[in-house]
Write an enzyme that holds these catalytic residues in place. Sequence first.
Site, PDB file in Angstrom:
ATOM      1  N   ARG A 152     -10.294   7.974 -36.838  1.00 34.75           N
ATOM      2  CA  ARG A 152     -11.354   7.098 -36.296  1.00 34.75           C
ATOM      3  C   ARG A 152     -12.414   6.834 -37.374  1.00 34.75           C
ATOM      4  O   ARG A 152     -12.903   5.710 -37.505  1.00 34.75           O
ATOM      5  CB  ARG A 152     -11.985   7.733 -35.055  1.00 34.75           C
ATOM      6  N   HIS A 176     -14.566  19.301 -31.965  1.00 32.65           N
ATOM      7  CA  HIS A 176     -14.058  17.993 -31.520  1.00 32.65           C
ATOM      8  C   HIS A 176     -14.871  17.528 -30.309  1.00 32.65           C
ATOM      9  O   HIS A 176     -14.381  17.363 -29.218  1.00 32.65           O
ATOM     10  CB  HIS A 176     -12.570  18.132 -31.183  1.00 32.65           C
TER      11      HIS A 176
HETATM   12  N1  NAD Z   1      -7.551  16.583 -28.777  1.00 32.47           N
HETATM   13  C1  NAD Z   1      -7.665  15.267 -28.765  1.00 32.47           C
HETATM   14  O1  NAD Z   1      -7.938  14.660 -29.791  1.00 32.47           O
HETATM   15  C2  NAD Z   1      -7.441  14.511 -27.479  1.00 32.47           C
HETATM   16  C3  NAD Z   1      -7.379  13.116 -27.467  1.00 32.47           C
HETATM   17  C4  NAD Z   1      -7.125  12.460 -26.252  1.00 32.47           C
HETATM   18  C5  NAD Z   1      -6.946  13.194 -25.088  1.00 32.47           C
HETATM   19  N2  NAD Z   1      -7.056  14.541 -25.147  1.00 32.47           N
HETATM   20  C6  NAD Z   1      -6.855  15.376 -23.957  1.00 32.47           C
HETATM   21  O2  NAD Z   1      -5.465  15.470 -23.691  1.00 32.47           O
HETATM   22  C7  NAD Z   1      -5.265  15.746 -22.295  1.00 32.47           C
HETATM   23  C8  NAD Z   1      -4.263  14.739 -21.726  1.00 32.47           C
HETATM   24  O3  NAD Z   1      -4.801  13.441 -21.727  1.00 32.47           O
HETATM   25  P1  NAD Z   1      -3.976  12.224 -21.105  1.00 32.47           P
HETATM   26  O4  NAD Z   1      -4.767  11.021 -21.356  1.00 32.47           O
HETATM   27  O5  NAD Z   1      -2.558  12.295 -21.557  1.00 32.47           O
HETATM   28  O6  NAD Z   1      -4.029  12.600 -19.556  1.00 32.47           O
HETATM   29  P2  NAD Z   1      -2.982  12.157 -18.417  1.00 32.47           P
HETATM   30  O7  NAD Z   1      -3.629  12.420 -17.123  1.00 32.47           O
HETATM   31  O8  NAD Z   1      -2.446  10.814 -18.715  1.00 32.47           O
HETATM   32  O9  NAD Z   1      -1.775  13.206 -18.627  1.00 32.47           O
HETATM   33  C9  NAD Z   1      -1.897  14.577 -18.378  1.00 32.47           C
HETATM   34  C10 NAD Z   1      -0.591  15.033 -17.789  1.00 32.47           C
HETATM   35  O10 NAD Z   1      -0.630  16.454 -17.678  1.00 32.47           O
HETATM   36  C11 NAD Z   1       0.134  16.765 -16.522  1.00 32.47           C
HETATM   37  N3  NAD Z   1      -0.131  18.128 -16.076  1.00 32.47           N
HETATM   38  C12 NAD Z   1      -1.197  18.595 -15.378  1.00 32.47           C
HETATM   39  N4  NAD Z   1      -1.044  19.912 -15.139  1.00 32.47           N
HETATM   40  C13 NAD Z   1       0.120  20.278 -15.700  1.00 32.47           C
HETATM   41  C14 NAD Z   1       0.830  21.498 -15.796  1.00 32.47           C
HETATM   42  N5  NAD Z   1       0.349  22.637 -15.265  1.00 32.47           N
HETATM   43  N6  NAD Z   1       2.022  21.500 -16.433  1.00 32.47           N
HETATM   44  C15 NAD Z   1       2.516  20.373 -16.976  1.00 32.47           C
HETATM   45  N7  NAD Z   1       1.899  19.187 -16.912  1.00 32.47           N
HETATM   46  C16 NAD Z   1       0.717  19.140 -16.290  1.00 32.47           C
HETATM   47  C17 NAD Z   1      -0.272  15.707 -15.515  1.00 32.47           C
HETATM   48  O11 NAD Z   1       0.644  15.612 -14.454  1.00 32.47           O
HETATM   49  C18 NAD Z   1      -0.321  14.479 -16.399  1.00 32.47           C
HETATM   50  O12 NAD Z   1       0.910  13.756 -16.392  1.00 32.47           O
HETATM   51  C19 NAD Z   1      -6.664  15.655 -21.666  1.00 32.47           C
HETATM   52  O13 NAD Z   1      -7.214  16.951 -21.516  1.00 32.47           O
HETATM   53  C20 NAD Z   1      -7.463  14.861 -22.677  1.00 32.47           C
HETATM   54  O14 NAD Z   1      -8.842  15.119 -22.593  1.00 32.47           O
HETATM   55  C21 NAD Z   1      -7.282  15.211 -26.305  1.00 32.47           C
END
Ligand code: NAD
Length: 313
Positions: A152, A176
């Site tokens: 970014r 982060h």
């Molecule tokens: N580190 C980074 O740079 C960064 C960047 C973007 C998003 N994120 C984080 O990544 C995570 C996912 O984001 P997203 O946009 O893909 O969300 P999303 O809601 O699209 O996907 C999350 C998925 O996790 C699944 N899930 C929930 N509990 C679960 C479990 N116990 N076992 C298996 N699967 C499970 C859900 O069913 C869902 O499909 C969030 O916490 C978000 O904040 C981190």
Amino acid sequence: MAKITVVGAGNVGATCANVLAFNKIADEVVMLDVKEGVAEGKAIDMMQTAQTLDFETKIVGITNDYSKTADSDVVIVTSGIPRKPGMTREELIGVNANIVKSVVENCLKFSPNAIFIIISNPMDTMTYLTLKATGLPKNRVIGMGGTLDSSRFKYYLSQALNVNPSQVDGTVIGGHGDTTMIPLKRLATYNGIPVSQLLDAATLDKVVADTMVGGATLTGLLGTSAWYAPGAAGAYVAESIIRDYKRLIPCCIYLEGEYGQKDICIGVPAILGRNGVEKIVDFKLNDEEKALFEKSAEAVRKTNDILKEIKAL
Ligand SMILES: NC(=O)c1ccc[n+]([C@@H]2O[C@H](COP(=O)([O-])OP(=O)(O)OC[C@H]3O[C@@H](n4cnc5c(N)ncnc54)[C@H](O)[C@@H]3O)[C@@H](O)[C@H]2O)c1
């Protein structure tokens, strides 16, 4: 034969799996989710691009059956809730801590030698939780955040310079979070030329400010957090491990004295290869950067403390 498991087949997880397959980073990619049918459906959809996109990677989607993740070399954890407009990453801790902990423990049962890449937020604390809850050595637990924040930073620099992002280099260290990340403007370059010689101070400060809220800006536009760059960044980290590329990548790692910090997982530049974290590059920060890093570590520690309050650790 390389096998990668991606837990969470949502926006970030599915994008990550797609990039892993398209770039032929693994022979097999397993996507696991709790939502019935979602991982299976996305895996089949992706496999139906194999001929047109020309890859041989096998993508498998499963609901909750961890036995199918057995013998993964790398496990990428994206499961949990993402933030909505107006939320901070830290606010996700209550829900995501339990999810990440159980996911990691389940994966370890079937892949005792895997290297873990943690993406779920608040990522620095989820990485710390993974390390502490499993007792894994620090080279096998890596948080992905600085990779994305740096891309970014490069994007906003390229916009200010009116050049392609691939021509720009820059690193973001620290936590982060919107207020904890530290885009290192002093060290950013455009083809080796310090950007501080090409952009005035106010423009450079705006680039830094835009980078820090880069995720929140996208959450405001999309109604949920971004996924293309986060998914690709997860695959980039995994690629350096699987292919032993030894890339120098800013990522969240357990520190034992480096950068003056101990007992914390936070973003620093590290060389990633087949053993996971092969070396932390502990370079000299100036006084201003050092002060920012200390402040960032303090904020990450505060979020880590919540793990005890909610009895996740
Ligand atoms: N580190 C980074 O740079 C960064 C960047 C973007 C998003 N994120 C984080 O990544 C995570 C996912 O984001 P997203 O946009 O893909 O969300 P999303 O809601 O699209 O996907 C999350 C998925 O996790 C699944 N899930 C929930 N509990 C679960 C479990 N116990 N076992 C298996 N699967 C499970 C859900 O069913 C869902 O499909 C969030 O916490 C978000 O904040 C981190």
